[in-house]
Write an enzyme that holds these catalytic residues in place. Structure first.
Site, PDB file in Angstrom:
ATOM      1  N   ASP A  30      35.681  30.472  12.340  1.00 45.09           N
ATOM      2  CA  ASP A  30      35.036  31.959  11.698  1.00 45.09           C
ATOM      3  C   ASP A  30      35.829  32.766  12.454  1.00 45.09           C
ATOM      4  O   ASP A  30      36.309  32.631  14.757  1.00 45.09           O
ATOM      5  CB  ASP A  30      33.381  32.109  12.716  1.00 45.09           C
ATOM      6  CG  ASP A  30      32.899  33.007  12.278  1.00 45.09           C
ATOM      7  OD1 ASP A  30      31.771  32.296  11.139  1.00 45.09           O
ATOM      8  OD2 ASP A  30      33.280  34.166  12.395  1.00 45.09           O
ATOM      9  N   ILE A  31      36.759  34.177  12.150  1.00 48.36           N
ATOM     10  CA  ILE A  31      36.641  34.933  12.943  1.00 48.36           C
ATOM     11  C   ILE A  31      36.157  36.041  13.956  1.00 48.36           C
ATOM     12  O   ILE A  31      37.223  36.091  15.096  1.00 48.36           O
ATOM     13  CB  ILE A  31      37.511  35.973  11.685  1.00 48.36           C
ATOM     14  CG1 ILE A  31      38.991  36.559  12.732  1.00 48.36           C
ATOM     15  CG2 ILE A  31      36.481  36.963  11.495  1.00 48.36           C
ATOM     16  CD1 ILE A  31      39.367  37.587  11.166  1.00 48.36           C
ATOM     17  N   ASN A  87      22.932  31.206   6.934  1.00 53.83           N
ATOM     18  CA  ASN A  87      22.277  32.338   6.321  1.00 53.83           C
ATOM     19  C   ASN A  87      21.757  33.297   5.380  1.00 53.83           C
ATOM     20  O   ASN A  87      23.283  32.741   4.533  1.00 53.83           O
ATOM     21  CB  ASN A  87      22.954  33.921   7.234  1.00 53.83           C
ATOM     22  CG  ASN A  87      23.057  33.409   8.555  1.00 53.83           C
ATOM     23  OD1 ASN A  87      21.937  33.189   9.500  1.00 53.83           O
ATOM     24  ND2 ASN A  87      23.962  33.616   8.928  1.00 53.83           N
ATOM     25  N   GLY A  93      19.832  37.427   6.632  1.00 55.24           N
ATOM     26  CA  GLY A  93      21.792  38.112   7.807  1.00 55.24           C
ATOM     27  C   GLY A  93      23.211  37.629   7.349  1.00 55.24           C
ATOM     28  O   GLY A  93      23.562  37.879   8.382  1.00 55.24           O
ATOM     29  N   GLN A  94      22.383  37.123   6.335  1.00 55.40           N
ATOM     30  CA  GLN A  94      23.667  36.966   5.569  1.00 55.40           C
ATOM     31  C   GLN A  94      25.232  38.221   5.251  1.00 55.40           C
ATOM     32  O   GLN A  94      23.972  39.053   4.675  1.00 55.40           O
ATOM     33  CB  GLN A  94      23.139  36.240   4.283  1.00 55.40           C
ATOM     34  CG  GLN A  94      24.731  35.778   3.579  1.00 55.40           C
ATOM     35  CD  GLN A  94      24.431  35.186   2.121  1.00 55.40           C
ATOM     36  OE1 GLN A  94      23.509  35.215   1.517  1.00 55.40           O
ATOM     37  NE2 GLN A  94      25.326  34.848   1.034  1.00 55.40           N
ATOM     38  N   SER A  95      26.171  38.392   5.717  1.00 55.04           N
ATOM     39  CA  SER A  95      27.107  39.177   5.613  1.00 55.04           C
ATOM     40  C   SER A  95      27.669  39.056   5.000  1.00 55.04           C
ATOM     41  O   SER A  95      28.608  40.106   3.867  1.00 55.04           O
ATOM     42  CB  SER A  95      27.041  39.506   6.839  1.00 55.04           C
ATOM     43  OG  SER A  95      27.855  38.762   7.142  1.00 55.04           O
ATOM     44  N   HIS A 100      28.182  29.196   2.849  1.00 49.45           N
ATOM     45  CA  HIS A 100      28.994  29.646   3.767  1.00 49.45           C
ATOM     46  C   HIS A 100      28.189  28.555   4.493  1.00 49.45           C
ATOM     47  O   HIS A 100      27.044  28.716   4.705  1.00 49.45           O
ATOM     48  CB  HIS A 100      29.669  30.463   4.608  1.00 49.45           C
ATOM     49  CG  HIS A 100      28.921  31.678   4.570  1.00 49.45           C
ATOM     50  ND1 HIS A 100      28.774  32.402   3.579  1.00 49.45           N
ATOM     51  CD2 HIS A 100      28.509  32.248   5.739  1.00 49.45           C
ATOM     52  CE1 HIS A 100      28.177  33.524   4.510  1.00 49.45           C
ATOM     53  NE2 HIS A 100      27.991  32.948   5.336  1.00 49.45           N
ATOM     54  N   LEU A 101      28.535  27.235   5.112  1.00 52.40           N
ATOM     55  CA  LEU A 101      27.480  26.594   5.797  1.00 52.40           C
ATOM     56  C   LEU A 101      28.287  27.169   7.167  1.00 52.40           C
ATOM     57  O   LEU A 101      29.047  26.095   7.457  1.00 52.40           O
ATOM     58  CB  LEU A 101      28.452  25.361   6.069  1.00 52.40           C
ATOM     59  CG  LEU A 101      27.435  24.488   6.575  1.00 52.40           C
ATOM     60  CD1 LEU A 101      25.944  24.248   7.202  1.00 52.40           C
ATOM     61  CD2 LEU A 101      27.832  22.946   6.538  1.00 52.40           C
ATOM     62  N   HIS A 102      27.417  27.802   8.250  1.00 48.99           N
ATOM     63  CA  HIS A 102      27.649  27.812  10.009  1.00 48.99           C
ATOM     64  C   HIS A 102      27.472  26.555  10.526  1.00 48.99           C
ATOM     65  O   HIS A 102      27.129  25.806  10.631  1.00 48.99           O
ATOM     66  CB  HIS A 102      27.521  28.541  10.985  1.00 48.99           C
ATOM     67  CG  HIS A 102      26.966  30.251   9.983  1.00 48.99           C
ATOM     68  ND1 HIS A 102      28.104  31.041  10.720  1.00 48.99           N
ATOM     69  CD2 HIS A 102      26.888  30.813   8.823  1.00 48.99           C
ATOM     70  CE1 HIS A 102      27.860  32.111   9.730  1.00 48.99           C
ATOM     71  NE2 HIS A 102      27.770  31.925   9.243  1.00 48.99           N
TER      72      HIS A 102
HETATM   73  P1  AMP Z   1      26.985  35.597   7.620  1.00 48.57           P
HETATM   74  O1  AMP Z   1      26.773  36.910   8.211  1.00 48.57           O
HETATM   75  O2  AMP Z   1      26.016  34.042   7.396  1.00 48.57           O
HETATM   76  O3  AMP Z   1      27.237  35.585   6.316  1.00 48.57           O
HETATM   77  O4  AMP Z   1      28.776  35.539   7.951  1.00 48.57           O
HETATM   78  C1  AMP Z   1      29.390  35.674   7.865  1.00 48.57           C
HETATM   79  C2  AMP Z   1      30.718  34.984   9.141  1.00 48.57           C
HETATM   80  O5  AMP Z   1      32.037  35.352   8.164  1.00 48.57           O
HETATM   81  C3  AMP Z   1      30.672  35.470   9.863  1.00 48.57           C
HETATM   82  O6  AMP Z   1      30.035  35.116  11.174  1.00 48.57           O
HETATM   83  C4  AMP Z   1      31.723  36.176   9.704  1.00 48.57           C
HETATM   84  O7  AMP Z   1      32.563  36.215  11.491  1.00 48.57           O
HETATM   85  C5  AMP Z   1      32.518  35.502   9.588  1.00 48.57           C
HETATM   86  N1  AMP Z   1      34.466  35.857   8.830  1.00 48.57           N
HETATM   87  C6  AMP Z   1      33.845  37.280   8.351  1.00 48.57           C
HETATM   88  N2  AMP Z   1      35.909  37.638   8.067  1.00 48.57           N
HETATM   89  C7  AMP Z   1      35.756  36.695   8.236  1.00 48.57           C
HETATM   90  C8  AMP Z   1      37.458  35.931   8.222  1.00 48.57           C
HETATM   91  N3  AMP Z   1      38.140  37.213   7.700  1.00 48.57           N
HETATM   92  N4  AMP Z   1      37.442  34.876   8.332  1.00 48.57           N
HETATM   93  C9  AMP Z   1      36.889  34.142   9.099  1.00 48.57           C
HETATM   94  N5  AMP Z   1      35.625  34.187   9.151  1.00 48.57           N
HETATM   95  C10 AMP Z   1      35.454  35.402   8.871  1.00 48.57           C
END
Ligand code: AMP
Ligand code: ZN
Length: 114
Positions: A30-31, A87, A93-95, A100-102
């Site tokens: 994760d970034i 999420n 809280g999905q963004s 994706h699985l954290h």
């Molecule tokens: P969510 O809020 O569950 O949708 O998680 C999205 C995740 O993607 C967040 O933890 C961000 O930090 C991560 N993210 C966004 N852009 C990137 C990227 N370019 N490379 C790696 N992780 C990213």
């Protein structure tokens, strides 16, 4: 899905710190890490969220989770413990709208979530 950030990572048109990949999934750090280990496992194919998965995706779903376990081993956090988070949607809280699985670990994680 040419506009999807994670599809671009799968296609290698934007860079990511890749940790693992196979025929179904890709994993990268994760970034904006929320823990010493914070890796995302995603399907190669575009799926908006876990809510979109069908019965026919059972192998993909299994691979996502088992890859999470593989990442935990690679990162050396299996014995200490770790957390999977998916999420989903606005309240979840999905963004980023590519499933994706954290995989989170390397410190004690609080419960319940905010
Ligand atoms: P969510 O809020 O569950 O949708 O998680 C999205 C995740 O993607 C967040 O933890 C961000 O930090 C991560 N993210 C966004 N852009 C990137 C990227 N370019 N490379 C790696 N992780 C990213
Ligand atoms: Zn996508």
């Amino acid at each position: 899905m040419s506009e999807c950030l994670f599809c671009k990572i799968v296609a290698r048109t934007i860079p990511a710190a890749l940790v693992y990949e196979d025929d179904l999934v890709v994993a990268f750090d994760d970034i904006n890490p929320q823990a010493p280990t914070h890796t995302l496992v995603i399907p190669r194919k575009h799926v908006t969220s876990i809510a979109e998965l069908q019965d026919s995706d059972i192998e993909l779903l299994g691979r996502l989770m088992l890859t999470g376990n593989k990442i935990a081993k690679l990162k050396g956090i299996t014995d200490a413990g770790y957390r999977f988070v998916v999420n989903t949607g606005a309240h979840g809280g999905q963004s980023v709208f590519h499933l994706h699985l954290h995989v989170l670990g390397g410190r004690h994680l609080a419960w319940p979530p905010g």
